[in-house]
Motif scaffolding. Structure first.
Motif, short mmCIF file in Angstrom:
data_model
loop_
_atom_site.label_atom_id
_atom_site.label_comp_id
_atom_site.label_asym_id
_atom_site.label_seq_id
_atom_site.Cartn_x
_atom_site.Cartn_y
_atom_site.Cartn_z
N UNK A 144 0.85 -1.18 0.00
CA UNK A 144 0.00 0.00 0.00
C UNK A 144 0.89 1.24 0.00
N UNK A 145 0.93 1.92 -1.11
CA UNK A 145 1.74 3.13 -1.24
C UNK A 145 0.94 4.18 -1.98
N UNK A 146 1.38 5.41 -1.88
CA UNK A 146 0.71 6.51 -2.56
C UNK A 146 1.72 7.30 -3.38
N UNK A 147 1.23 7.90 -4.47
CA UNK A 147 2.07 8.75 -5.32
C UNK A 147 1.14 9.78 -5.95
N UNK A 148 1.72 10.70 -6.70
CA UNK A 148 0.89 11.72 -7.34
C UNK A 148 1.50 12.12 -8.67
N UNK A 149 0.61 12.43 -9.60
CA UNK A 149 0.98 12.99 -10.90
C UNK A 149 0.15 14.26 -11.07
N UNK A 150 0.79 15.40 -10.83
CA UNK A 150 0.09 16.68 -10.90
C UNK A 150 -0.18 17.09 -12.35
N UNK A 151 -1.14 17.98 -12.50
CA UNK A 151 -1.33 18.70 -13.76
C UNK A 151 -1.00 20.15 -13.48
N UNK A 152 0.06 20.62 -14.13
CA UNK A 152 0.55 21.96 -13.86
C UNK A 152 1.06 22.56 -15.17
N UNK A 153 0.62 23.79 -15.47
CA UNK A 153 0.97 24.45 -16.73
C UNK A 153 0.59 23.57 -17.93
N UNK A 154 -0.56 22.91 -17.81
CA UNK A 154 -1.08 22.03 -18.87
C UNK A 154 -0.08 20.96 -19.26
N UNK A 155 0.50 20.33 -18.24
CA UNK A 155 1.42 19.22 -18.43
C UNK A 155 1.31 18.31 -17.22
N UNK A 156 1.65 17.03 -17.41
CA UNK A 156 1.71 16.10 -16.29
C UNK A 156 3.07 16.20 -15.62
N UNK A 157 3.05 16.33 -14.30
CA UNK A 157 4.29 16.49 -13.51
C UNK A 157 4.27 15.50 -12.35
N UNK A 158 5.20 14.53 -12.35
CA UNK A 158 6.23 14.29 -13.35
C UNK A 158 5.66 13.67 -14.61
N UNK A 159 6.37 13.82 -15.71
CA UNK A 159 5.94 13.22 -16.97
C UNK A 159 6.12 11.71 -16.95
N UNK A 160 7.08 11.23 -16.17
CA UNK A 160 7.32 9.80 -15.99
C UNK A 160 7.27 9.50 -14.50
N UNK A 161 6.37 8.59 -14.11
CA UNK A 161 6.18 8.25 -12.70
C UNK A 161 6.30 6.74 -12.52
N UNK B 183 -11.21 20.09 -11.44
CA UNK B 183 -10.13 20.99 -11.05
C UNK B 183 -9.80 20.71 -9.59
N UNK B 184 -8.66 21.21 -9.15
CA UNK B 184 -8.26 21.04 -7.75
C UNK B 184 -7.99 19.60 -7.39
N UNK B 185 -8.42 19.21 -6.19
CA UNK B 185 -8.18 17.86 -5.67
C UNK B 185 -9.46 17.03 -5.61
N UNK B 186 -10.39 17.30 -6.52
CA UNK B 186 -11.69 16.65 -6.46
C UNK B 186 -11.67 15.21 -6.96
N UNK B 187 -10.68 14.83 -7.76
CA UNK B 187 -10.67 13.50 -8.37
C UNK B 187 -10.25 12.43 -7.38
N UNK B 188 -10.95 11.30 -7.39
CA UNK B 188 -10.56 10.17 -6.54
C UNK B 188 -9.27 9.55 -7.08
N UNK B 189 -8.35 9.16 -6.20
CA UNK B 189 -7.11 8.51 -6.64
C UNK B 189 -7.39 7.19 -7.36
N UNK B 190 -6.43 6.76 -8.17
CA UNK B 190 -6.54 5.54 -8.96
C UNK B 190 -5.49 4.54 -8.49
N UNK B 191 -5.92 3.28 -8.28
CA UNK B 191 -4.98 2.23 -7.88
C UNK B 191 -4.44 1.51 -9.11
N UNK B 192 -3.13 1.27 -9.13
CA UNK B 192 -2.47 0.59 -10.23
C UNK B 192 -1.92 -0.75 -9.72
N UNK B 193 -2.61 -1.84 -10.08
CA UNK B 193 -2.27 -3.17 -9.56
C UNK B 193 -1.47 -4.03 -10.52
#
Length: 208
Positions: free
Chosen positions: A40-57, A92-102
């Motif tokens: 069980x771990x968590x990570x994040x891929x932001x959307x900033x300046x109309x780009x995914x940050x980081x681009x590789x996660x 927008x913001x933090x409204x989206x539910x996180x996604x699990x990658x199994x």
């Protein structure tokens, strides 16, 4: 330091390069004979300046990834990749539910509104992995033993680099050369993303 730490770990130092110099954002992973359990771990891929940050996660299988939108406009995030298909409608913001990658594999992430946005989530079945810095370097702490070493890069061409690496108790270093396709010009939109967006619209039954 690497993303995984353990007692009696050995330090492994990597230097990844190509014919044109050091390679940044290369995902290096070490896989043992016994499959690693998910965690069980968590990570994040932001959307900033109309780009995914980081681009590789890179993440271990079982990780939950959040997609915060830091822009003042909405995004519509989705993926058609087999390891994890998903859709996060306009938000927008933090409204989206996180996604699990199994499931291990590479998940290509796009935005249905801004077709130039693209990110890659590399899901791995091992806790021993990391991403090279701008100078192509990475250090991992792993138990001594015999591993299968793999290297992935978004511009990788030909067969991905894979080889056996024996890690002694005293640690070791490895210099790796990867074959990369030429870098594409950073433009707003490309044929691959337009094809993804068109597929999304067809599935939704909306006109192109």
């Amino acid at each position: 330091m690497g993303l995984a730490w353990c007692v009696d770990a050995a330090e492994v130092r990597f230097a990844v390069g190509s014919g044109s110099g050091p390679v940044a954002d290369a995902v290096v992973s070490l896989h043992g004979a016994v499959p690693a359990s998910t965690r069980a771990a968590t990570a994040r891929m932001d959307q900033q300046h109309s780009a995914f940050v980081p681009a590789v996660l890179p993440v271990q299988a079982g990780t939950v990834v959040a997609f915060p939108n830091r822009d003042n406009i909405q995004h519509h995030v989705y993926s058609f990749s087999q390891p994890r298909q998903f859709e996060i409608p306009l938000y927008s913001g933090n409204k989206a539910a996180p996604i699990r990658f199994d499931r291990p594999g590479v998940v290509v992430v796009g935005c249905n509104i801004h077709d130039w946005m693209i990110g890659h989530i590399v899901v791995l079945d091992t806790p021993y992995f990391g991403k090279t810095t701008d100078d192509g370097h990475l250090t991992l702490d792993v138990p001594p033993g015999r591993y299968t070493l793999r290297v992935w890069h978004v511009r990788g061409s030909g067969a991905p680099l894979e080889r056996t690496l024996v890690v002694p108790a005293a640690g070791t270093s490895a210099t790796l050369q990867v074959a990369l396709a030429p870098a594409q010009e950073d433009v707003r939109g490309n044929d691959r993303l337009r094809a993804l967006q068109q597929k999304f619209r067809q599935l939704k039954g909306t006109p192109p």
